[in-house]
Design a protein around this motif. Structure first.
Motif, short mmCIF file in Angstrom:
data_model
loop_
_atom_site.label_atom_id
_atom_site.label_comp_id
_atom_site.label_asym_id
_atom_site.label_seq_id
_atom_site.Cartn_x
_atom_site.Cartn_y
_atom_site.Cartn_z
N ALA A 175 0.14 -34.93 4.07
CA ALA A 175 0.89 -33.98 3.23
C ALA A 175 2.10 -33.44 3.96
CB ALA A 175 -0.03 -32.82 2.83
N GLY A 176 2.24 -33.77 5.25
CA GLY A 176 3.33 -33.22 6.04
C GLY A 176 2.93 -31.90 6.69
N GLY A 177 3.89 -31.31 7.37
CA GLY A 177 3.64 -30.05 8.05
C GLY A 177 4.96 -29.42 8.48
N LEU A 191 9.84 -30.65 4.65
CA LEU A 191 9.16 -31.95 4.76
C LEU A 191 7.91 -32.03 3.88
CD1 LEU A 191 9.27 -34.70 6.24
CD2 LEU A 191 7.73 -33.71 7.93
N PRO A 192 6.96 -31.09 3.96
CA PRO A 192 5.79 -31.20 3.07
C PRO A 192 6.14 -31.06 1.60
CG PRO A 192 5.70 -29.18 4.37
CD PRO A 192 6.82 -30.00 4.94
N ASP A 201 3.59 -29.21 14.46
CA ASP A 201 3.48 -30.62 14.12
C ASP A 201 3.95 -30.82 12.69
OD1 ASP A 201 2.93 -33.32 14.20
OD2 ASP A 201 0.78 -33.12 14.50
N PHE A 202 4.28 -32.06 12.37
CA PHE A 202 4.69 -32.42 11.01
C PHE A 202 3.55 -33.06 10.23
CE2 PHE A 202 8.70 -32.29 13.40
CZ PHE A 202 9.34 -31.30 12.67
N GLN A 203 2.33 -32.98 10.75
CA GLN A 203 1.11 -33.24 10.02
C GLN A 203 0.23 -32.00 10.15
OE1 GLN A 203 -0.43 -37.55 10.27
NE2 GLN A 203 0.41 -37.18 12.30
N THR A 262 -5.37 -32.08 6.26
CA THR A 262 -4.88 -31.81 4.91
C THR A 262 -4.26 -33.10 4.38
OG1 THR A 262 -4.47 -29.48 5.32
CG2 THR A 262 -3.26 -30.49 3.52
N SER A 263 -4.69 -33.53 3.21
CA SER A 263 -4.26 -34.81 2.66
C SER A 263 -3.23 -34.63 1.55
CB SER A 263 -5.47 -35.58 2.10
OG SER A 263 -6.38 -35.90 3.13
#
Length: 464
Positions: A142-144, A172-173, A121-123, A132-133
């Motif tokens: 924060a992305g993933g 991305l993150p 996932d991208f989160q 995770t913030s």
């Protein structure tokens, strides 16, 4: 949140490592790191596990440098969760090669950073450990999938994290947390230790570092390269700059940050050649990546589970540029896979010839700014889908297609990539770009990115 990071946790790694030879300084650093994590971790939630005990004596050239490792990457003596809700607690008996190399040079693993289930996932969240913030505003993601590492570095809870990238999981993150990352050339660094049972993917998956600044990435690269380290260029650079020749797959807010960066880039003294980079964004690029990825990851998934994933057509309908191709790869057609690999090799040769006249390509990591935490529309043991749609100038895009639009064609090339922060959106959240170098020329790429970072009058990720 980032304004209060103690200065001792934001120094360049070259200076920090030199000072760690002193026992008192090393203990002071570890004490500051421990205090920072106790203060910030309840808000950011970046770690799966932590140990902040200072080593008794400096060892190796890194003098006990504290590093963190994404919790899909093996580190001896630490269990791996893979972001699962019911993880094994059995410690790994051996480290991934890159982690073992760093420890051999004197680094000390002080934490395992969070990721979504199986890095899919991208989160970065699950029901067991929460979200995770983004350290710049905890209401935002924060992305993933390397979200824990990027958030830890951005918030001063880690000096250096070792993460991994497949379809943008480092880039991305890093872009949304305002830090830098290096995705090495495919095959340039060992990619073992990312999957259970010694399994590995043959293509795309790469281990790479996340740090506060480009010079920190260069320092790490030099340490690992040993006698071969050193600058490779004279400081004169020519880059191809992505320049849309029509409606772009970007939100208006992200386009504003990108346009400001493009305008300021000329002031750095780098020769800029506008280029729409059409060959990178052909539909064939997304098909090849998705089918190859699906074929290789599908080998790790039991056949009945693959069938169930393909049976639900809604994710593929929402994501024709990403999940639909991955699901085709799940069929595990060996003849088709061999043909796809041959076509990928041709695409890579054509790209090398097409972009031979520039030192690097510069393009967005994503056309989206960081968004507020989203819940999936479905979640089957960590395999998620999202009904969220994003409005771009090129039309609406659902979650996975929107987030992989710029990352996937670069992954297909297999070239090294540095993520570089370039500005902030209206919410004060950073946004970054990917700078793509030539295969095997990581040091030259880092030199170029250091030049841009030093000269560009924009957010650099080092403000406190």
């Amino acid at each position: 949140m980032t304004v209060d990071i103690p200065e001792i946790l934001t120094r360049p790694l070259r200076e920090t490592v030199a000072e760690l030879a002193d026992d008192t300084t090393r203990e002071t650093l570890y004490r500051a790191l421990r205090a920072r994590r106790e203060d910030v971790e309840p808000v950011v939630n970046a770690f799966e596990a932590r140990r902040e005990q200072s080593p008794r004596a400096a060892k190796g050239p890194l003098n006990g440098l504290p590093v963190t490792v994404k919790d899909q990457i093996a580190a001896e003596g630490w269990p791996r969760t893979f972001g699962l809700e019911r993880p094994s607690r059995r410690a790994d008996r051996a480290s991934a090669s890159i982690v073992a190399r760093l420890v051999g040079l004197g680094a000390e693993v002080t934490g395992k950073t969070a990721l979504p289930p199986n890095a899919l996932d991208f989160q970065t969240f699950n029901r067991r450990r929460g979200r995770t913030s983004n350290p710049h505003d905890p209401r935002f993601t924060a992305g993933g999938s390397s979200g824990g590492g990027a958030a830890a570095v951005a918030s001063g809870m880690s000096l250096l994290d070792i993460g991994a990238d497949l379809a943008g999981s480092l880039r991305l993150p890093a872009a949304w947390c305002g830090v830098t990352s290096l995705t090495p050339t495919e095959g340039g660094w060992p990619a073992d230790g990312m999957l259970p049972g010694g399994q590995r993917l043959q293509h795309f998956a790469r281990i790479g570092p996340i740090a506060r600044r480009v010079d920190d990435l260069a320092f790490l690269w030099d340490c690992l390269a040993g006698a071969e380290a050193g600058k490779e260029t004279s400081g004169s650079y020519r880059i191809g700059l992505w320049t849309p020749d029509g409606p772009a797959p970007m939100e208006a807010a992200a386009r504003t940050v990108w346009d400001g960066f493009s305008t300021r880039l000329a002031a750095t003294g780098v020769t800029v050649e506008p280029d729409p980079m059409r060959p990178l964004f052909k539909p064939e690029s997304y098909r090849l990546f998705g089918e190859i990825m699906g074929y290789e990851t599908g080998a790790l998934i039991p056949a009945p589970i693959r069938w169930l994933l393909r049976r639900d057509r809604s994710p593929a309908r929402r994501s024709p540029g990403f999940l639909a191709h991955v699901h085709t790869g799940y069929r595990r057609d060996g003849t088709r896979h061999a043909d796809n690999l041959a076509r990928m090799a041709v695409a890579r040769r054509e790209a090398a010839a097409r972009f031979d006249g520039v030192d690097a390509l510069v393009l967005p990591v994503t056309g989206l700014c960081a968004f507020r935490h989203l819940d999936p529309s479905s979640d089957r043991a960590g395999v998620r889908d999202y009904a969220q749609r994003f409005d771009t100038a090129a039309g609406p895009l659902f979650y996975f297609d929107a987030l992989t639009r710029f990352a996937v064609p670069v992954t297909l090339l297999g070239w090294p990539v540095v993520t570089l922060p370039i500005g902030r959106d209206a919410n004060g959240i950073p946004l970054g770009v990917q700078v793509v170098g030539k295969p095997g020329r990581e040091r030259a790429l880092l030199d170029l990115c250091a030049t841009i970072e030093t000269r560009l009058p924009a957010y650099s990720g080092t403000e406190r």
